[in-house]
Write a protein that holds these residues in place. Sequence first.
Motif, PDB file in Angstrom:
ATOM      1  N   TYR A 194      -1.096   7.905  -7.790  1.00 10.64           N
ATOM      2  CA  TYR A 194      -0.954   7.000  -8.936  1.00 10.64           C
ATOM      3  C   TYR A 194       0.381   7.257  -9.644  1.00 10.64           C
ATOM      4  CZ  TYR A 194      -1.881   4.954 -13.539  1.00 10.64           C
ATOM      5  OH  TYR A 194      -1.806   4.247 -14.697  1.00 10.64           O
ATOM      6  N   GLY A 195       0.647   8.546  -9.904  1.00 10.42           N
ATOM      7  CA  GLY A 195       1.911   8.914 -10.534  1.00 10.42           C
ATOM      8  C   GLY A 195       3.096   8.520  -9.666  1.00 10.42           C
ATOM      9  N   TRP A 196       2.989   8.834  -8.362  1.00 10.87           N
ATOM     10  CA  TRP A 196       4.059   8.456  -7.428  1.00 10.87           C
ATOM     11  C   TRP A 196       4.274   6.952  -7.429  1.00 10.87           C
ATOM     12  CZ3 TRP A 196       7.991  10.543  -5.040  1.00 10.87           C
ATOM     13  CH2 TRP A 196       8.025  11.929  -4.837  1.00 10.87           C
ATOM     14  N   GLY A 197       3.165   6.212  -7.531  1.00 10.28           N
ATOM     15  CA  GLY A 197       3.275   4.744  -7.511  1.00 10.28           C
ATOM     16  C   GLY A 197       4.117   4.236  -8.662  1.00 10.28           C
ATOM     17  N   TYR A 198       3.932   4.851  -9.842  1.00 10.37           N
ATOM     18  CA  TYR A 198       4.755   4.446 -10.983  1.00 10.37           C
ATOM     19  C   TYR A 198       6.185   4.934 -10.839  1.00 10.37           C
ATOM     20  CZ  TYR A 198       1.557   2.027 -14.064  1.00 10.37           C
ATOM     21  OH  TYR A 198       0.757   1.077 -14.617  1.00 10.37           O
ATOM     22  N   THR A 199       6.331   6.214 -10.388  1.00  8.37           N
ATOM     23  CA  THR A 199       7.675   6.760 -10.205  1.00  8.37           C
ATOM     24  C   THR A 199       8.485   5.881  -9.260  1.00  8.37           C
ATOM     25  OG1 THR A 199       6.854   8.993 -10.579  1.00  8.37           O
ATOM     26  CG2 THR A 199       8.938   8.787  -9.406  1.00  8.37           C
ATOM     27  N   LEU A 200       7.859   5.492  -8.143  1.00  6.53           N
ATOM     28  CA  LEU A 200       8.587   4.681  -7.161  1.00  6.53           C
ATOM     29  C   LEU A 200       8.829   3.261  -7.680  1.00  6.53           C
ATOM     30  CD1 LEU A 200       6.930   5.853  -3.840  1.00  6.53           C
ATOM     31  CD2 LEU A 200       9.207   6.382  -4.698  1.00  6.53           C
ATOM     32  N   TYR A 201       7.896   2.769  -8.489  1.00  2.74           N
ATOM     33  CA  TYR A 201       8.088   1.443  -9.078  1.00  2.74           C
ATOM     34  C   TYR A 201       9.332   1.434  -9.970  1.00  2.74           C
ATOM     35  CZ  TYR A 201       7.668  -2.098 -12.699  1.00  2.74           C
ATOM     36  OH  TYR A 201       7.958  -3.091 -13.588  1.00  2.74           O
ATOM     37  N   ILE A 255      -2.081   1.987   8.041  1.00 11.78           N
ATOM     38  CA  ILE A 255      -1.686   3.147   8.838  1.00 11.78           C
ATOM     39  C   ILE A 255      -2.409   4.399   8.374  1.00 11.78           C
ATOM     40  CG2 ILE A 255       0.550   2.369   9.709  1.00 11.78           C
ATOM     41  CD1 ILE A 255       1.840   3.697   7.275  1.00 11.78           C
ATOM     42  N   GLY A 256      -3.500   4.205   7.616  1.00  6.45           N
ATOM     43  CA  GLY A 256      -4.395   5.317   7.338  1.00  6.45           C
ATOM     44  C   GLY A 256      -3.970   6.226   6.203  1.00  6.45           C
ATOM     45  N   ILE A 257      -2.978   5.809   5.392  1.00  3.97           N
ATOM     46  CA  ILE A 257      -2.625   6.629   4.235  1.00  3.97           C
ATOM     47  C   ILE A 257      -3.245   5.976   3.006  1.00  3.97           C
ATOM     48  CG2 ILE A 257      -0.726   7.538   2.840  1.00  3.97           C
ATOM     49  CD1 ILE A 257       1.043   7.164   5.356  1.00  3.97           C
ATOM     50  N   SER A 258      -4.009   6.740   2.250  1.00  5.58           N
ATOM     51  CA  SER A 258      -4.610   6.135   1.068  1.00  5.58           C
ATOM     52  C   SER A 258      -3.675   6.317  -0.120  1.00  5.58           C
ATOM     53  CB  SER A 258      -5.975   6.746   0.781  1.00  5.58           C
ATOM     54  OG  SER A 258      -5.810   8.006   0.207  1.00  5.58           O
ATOM     55  N   PHE A 259      -3.376   5.205  -0.795  1.00  8.83           N
ATOM     56  CA  PHE A 259      -2.433   5.223  -1.905  1.00  8.83           C
ATOM     57  C   PHE A 259      -3.103   4.523  -3.078  1.00  8.83           C
ATOM     58  CE2 PHE A 259       1.426   4.287  -4.277  1.00  8.83           C
ATOM     59  CZ  PHE A 259       2.214   5.392  -4.017  1.00  8.83           C
ATOM     60  N   SER A 260      -2.775   4.973  -4.276  1.00  2.00           N
ATOM     61  CA  SER A 260      -3.434   4.431  -5.459  1.00  2.00           C
ATOM     62  C   SER A 260      -3.340   2.907  -5.521  1.00  2.00           C
ATOM     63  CB  SER A 260      -2.799   5.024  -6.707  1.00  2.00           C
ATOM     64  OG  SER A 260      -3.201   4.291  -7.834  1.00  2.00           O
ATOM     65  N   LYS A 261      -4.473   2.284  -5.855  1.00  2.00           N
ATOM     66  CA  LYS A 261      -4.541   0.836  -5.911  1.00  2.00           C
ATOM     67  C   LYS A 261      -3.931   0.303  -7.200  1.00  2.00           C
ATOM     68  CE  LYS A 261      -8.087  -2.069  -3.829  1.00  2.00           C
ATOM     69  NZ  LYS A 261      -9.493  -2.147  -3.523  1.00  2.00           N
ATOM     70  N   ALA A 262      -3.999   1.142  -8.268  1.00  2.00           N
ATOM     71  CA  ALA A 262      -3.620   0.667  -9.592  1.00  2.00           C
ATOM     72  C   ALA A 262      -2.116   0.718  -9.836  1.00  2.00           C
ATOM     73  CB  ALA A 262      -4.329   1.504 -10.653  1.00  2.00           C
ATOM     74  N   ALA A 263      -1.391   1.527  -9.029  1.00  2.00           N
ATOM     75  CA  ALA A 263       0.035   1.709  -9.297  1.00  2.00           C
ATOM     76  C   ALA A 263       0.830   0.474  -8.887  1.00  2.00           C
ATOM     77  CB  ALA A 263       0.540   2.929  -8.551  1.00  2.00           C
ATOM     78  N   PRO A 264       1.909   0.167  -9.606  1.00  2.00           N
ATOM     79  CA  PRO A 264       2.627  -1.085  -9.370  1.00  2.00           C
ATOM     80  C   PRO A 264       3.670  -1.050  -8.254  1.00  2.00           C
ATOM     81  CG  PRO A 264       3.534   0.001 -11.285  1.00  2.00           C
ATOM     82  CD  PRO A 264       2.424   0.873 -10.782  1.00  2.00           C
ATOM     83  N   ALA A 265       3.908   0.086  -7.616  1.00  3.64           N
ATOM     84  CA  ALA A 265       4.930   0.123  -6.564  1.00  3.64           C
ATOM     85  C   ALA A 265       4.544  -0.877  -5.488  1.00  3.64           C
ATOM     86  CB  ALA A 265       5.030   1.520  -5.977  1.00  3.64           C
ATOM     87  N   ASN A 266       5.518  -1.643  -5.037  1.00  3.79           N
ATOM     88  CA  ASN A 266       5.200  -2.702  -4.089  1.00  3.79           C
ATOM     89  C   ASN A 266       6.289  -2.826  -3.038  1.00  3.79           C
ATOM     90  OD1 ASN A 266       7.204  -4.806  -5.064  1.00  3.79           O
ATOM     91  ND2 ASN A 266       6.134  -4.246  -6.945  1.00  3.79           N
ATOM     92  N   VAL A 267       6.185  -3.869  -2.257  1.00  3.69           N
ATOM     93  CA  VAL A 267       7.069  -4.071  -1.103  1.00  3.69           C
ATOM     94  C   VAL A 267       8.546  -4.158  -1.521  1.00  3.69           C
ATOM     95  CG1 VAL A 267       6.849  -6.585  -1.129  1.00  3.69           C
ATOM     96  CG2 VAL A 267       7.273  -5.421   1.028  1.00  3.69           C
ATOM     97  N   SER A 268       8.817  -4.408  -2.811  1.00 11.05           N
ATOM     98  CA  SER A 268      10.202  -4.469  -3.272  1.00 11.05           C
ATOM     99  C   SER A 268      10.936  -3.157  -3.034  1.00 11.05           C
ATOM    100  CB  SER A 268      10.263  -4.773  -4.765  1.00 11.05           C
ATOM    101  OG  SER A 268       9.458  -5.850  -5.092  1.00 11.05           O
ATOM    102  N   LEU A 269      10.183  -2.054  -2.996  1.00 11.72           N
ATOM    103  CA  LEU A 269      10.799  -0.754  -2.737  1.00 11.72           C
ATOM    104  C   LEU A 269      11.537  -0.788  -1.403  1.00 11.72           C
ATOM    105  CD1 LEU A 269      11.181   2.293  -3.312  1.00 11.72           C
ATOM    106  CD2 LEU A 269       9.001   2.687  -2.199  1.00 11.72           C
ATOM    107  N   LEU A 270      10.898  -1.418  -0.405  1.00 12.13           N
ATOM    108  CA  LEU A 270      11.542  -1.516   0.916  1.00 12.13           C
ATOM    109  C   LEU A 270      12.794  -2.366   0.827  1.00 12.13           C
ATOM    110  CD1 LEU A 270       8.359  -1.980   3.133  1.00 12.13           C
ATOM    111  CD2 LEU A 270       9.530   0.121   2.474  1.00 12.13           C
ATOM    112  N   VAL A 271      12.718  -3.449   0.040  1.00 10.54           N
ATOM    113  CA  VAL A 271      13.897  -4.303  -0.137  1.00 10.54           C
ATOM    114  C   VAL A 271      15.024  -3.492  -0.771  1.00 10.54           C
ATOM    115  CG1 VAL A 271      14.789  -6.421  -1.170  1.00 10.54           C
ATOM    116  CG2 VAL A 271      12.407  -6.318  -0.413  1.00 10.54           C
ATOM    117  N   ALA A 272      14.679  -2.660  -1.756  1.00 10.16           N
ATOM    118  CA  ALA A 272      15.687  -1.844  -2.431  1.00 10.16           C
ATOM    119  C   ALA A 272      16.331  -0.870  -1.465  1.00 10.16           C
ATOM    120  CB  ALA A 272      15.065  -1.093  -3.608  1.00 10.16           C
TER     121      ALA A 272
END
Lengths: 364, 326
Positions: free
Chosen positions: A52-59, A192-209
């Motif tokens: 969850y924290g990582w999801g926000y950090t990456l967002y 691919i079998g990695i469970s990542f927080s559902k609530a965090a806002p990190a999204n596919v834009s990270l790949l674009v970045a």
Amino acid sequence: MDVMPKWAEVVLVPLISLLLAAILSGLVILAIGEDPIAALKLMIDGALGSTYGWGYTLYYATNFMFTGLAVSVAFHARLFNIGGEGQAMLGGLGVALACLFIPWPHWSLGLLGAIVLAGAFGAVWAAVPAYLQAKRGSHIVITTIMFNFIAAAVLNYMLVNVLRPKGAMDPATARFPEAVHLPSLHDILAPIGISFSKAAPANVSLLVAIIACVLVWLLIWRTKLGYEIRAYGHSESAAKYAGISPVKITMIAMIISGALAGMMAINNVMGEAERLVLNATEGAGFIGIAVALMGRSHPLGVFIAAILFGFLYQGGAELALWTSIPRELIVVIQALVILFTGALDNMVRMPLERIFLALRKEGN
Amino acid sequence: MDFFTLVQILDATVRLAIPLLLACLAGLFSERAGIFDIGLEGKMLAAAFFSAAIASITGSVWIGLLAGIAASLFLSGVHGLASITFRGNQLISGVAINFLAAGMTVLIAQSWFSQGGRTPSLSGAERFNPIDFPGALTTTNEVKAASPLMQVYSELLSGHSLLVYVALLTVPMTWWLLYRTRFGLRLRAVGENPAAVDTAGVSVVGLRYAAVGICGILCGIAGAYLSTALQAGFVKDMSAGRGFIALAALIFAKWRPWHALYATFLFGLFQALELRPDVIEAVIGMKVQGQFLGALPYIMTVVILAGFVGKAIPPRAGGEPYVKER
């Protein structure tokens, strides 16, 4: 004349600057009666301790990658683009128009369309100051600052008077349609079998970045245009003598810079809020300056610096939640990073150069 | 629109133009000496906080004013260190100072007062209170019924705080200092051609620090005015872009003191009109968007800077650190 070896230039100087900024930040926390070590622990726990924290950090990091790259590209042409904030605001407008008025059949097409429109809006907002600098000699720093304020007024007008749905009270657009909902990191990593927080806002834009980081690296160091931008940045007179047009380089560098800043909107507007609100940028355009300075205008450096600032942002939010330290602590840290890695660069560099000179003399 | 409304708007113009004027003159000293300063905003904000905070703690607005000036001078010192001593990028230093002030003021306000980044409300001796001229009417109804001359006297000329009159005095003082003293001549020279000043045996570094110092003092007064005269206390981000409008006014005025007065009063008028949309509608017969009026100073600066209405040429050595030749 290179006094220092390259590793010292690239790694040691920024690290020492960063250390100075960190020490001062710690003193600031001490001064307001909190424990800096406990604060750091809380930040690390909150920003990196869970997906969850990582999801926000990456967002947050995604935002800063775009704006950091934007400032970097302009820096290579020795142009200081303080207008990232305004360009990102206009980018948000582009994303909102793309998502609200075009019926996209699939999110991937919607994302492409949003990237194009966000980039175009940001680019136009940077192109005007660039033109005025190149053709009319007005100072790009002042013009881009002014354009930030004008962008805020434009956005305010559009949201209050034009895009606000009938009957709604807050100045924001309607919610974007479900078809342009971007997959979050949870959606991407689940197959691919990695469970990542559902609530965090990190999204596919990270790949674009990340793709944008690679493309900017290719542009600056592997193309003729990039060479021309760097040549112009190092010496305007030499570049002119070599037949490089200052007008062309100023325009192109700023257009690329503005487009990158504008593209940030696919993350915060399309990926997170899914509607355009006032102050959607939250100062990310300005953090781009700190990120670019810390990353020495190199895409890899920007990538690392953006993640560090993403961590600071999310960690700072956690601090504000659990302690009496307000979120503004991040603004102070950001200021200190800009001060030490940007303005007081020579303060770190001069003594280091002296040390290396002394070492070299001994070696001979 | 009746005459009284006009007087009221001009009165608001004066109130709103004063911080712009002080910051603009502050920038004028700095930039005339060749040091670009986009940190006016931050210095004003820091001064606004420390003036209000110290005035609230000690109960004296004068100690508050000194504290505000000290805070602003400290940031000026940082800017001087970065841009004069260590020959760093003056623009980046200014950006850093703006963020430093924006963050630190809230952080300290929260730590001292725990009121969500603001200071307690100031009253009595903690503020610069309005000075009423002898014979001036004080209540709105009395003024409204008086003759036009009395309206101007009571509403427009009288009833401002001391800092307003001080700020208006700094304009001729700045002019005199810059154009009629040896220090002023040298200060202007150091912004145009520092090498020549150095050759004449005058310290470039000393002059530039002096200019940055004067800039700090004026920004300090501007900030103190915001929180102890215009408003009664500090709130987060209360400078609200005024430092940048002052910068715009400085370009508009082409770095000249009297023109700075005109420019800041023009921009002050825009701010006053933004608060009174009913008046604009009555005068020009159509609605003007408030956002447009708010953005007008910035738009005008862009147009002026682009040279469409006269050319604004900054001091020649502005933004360039001076390196002594060996």
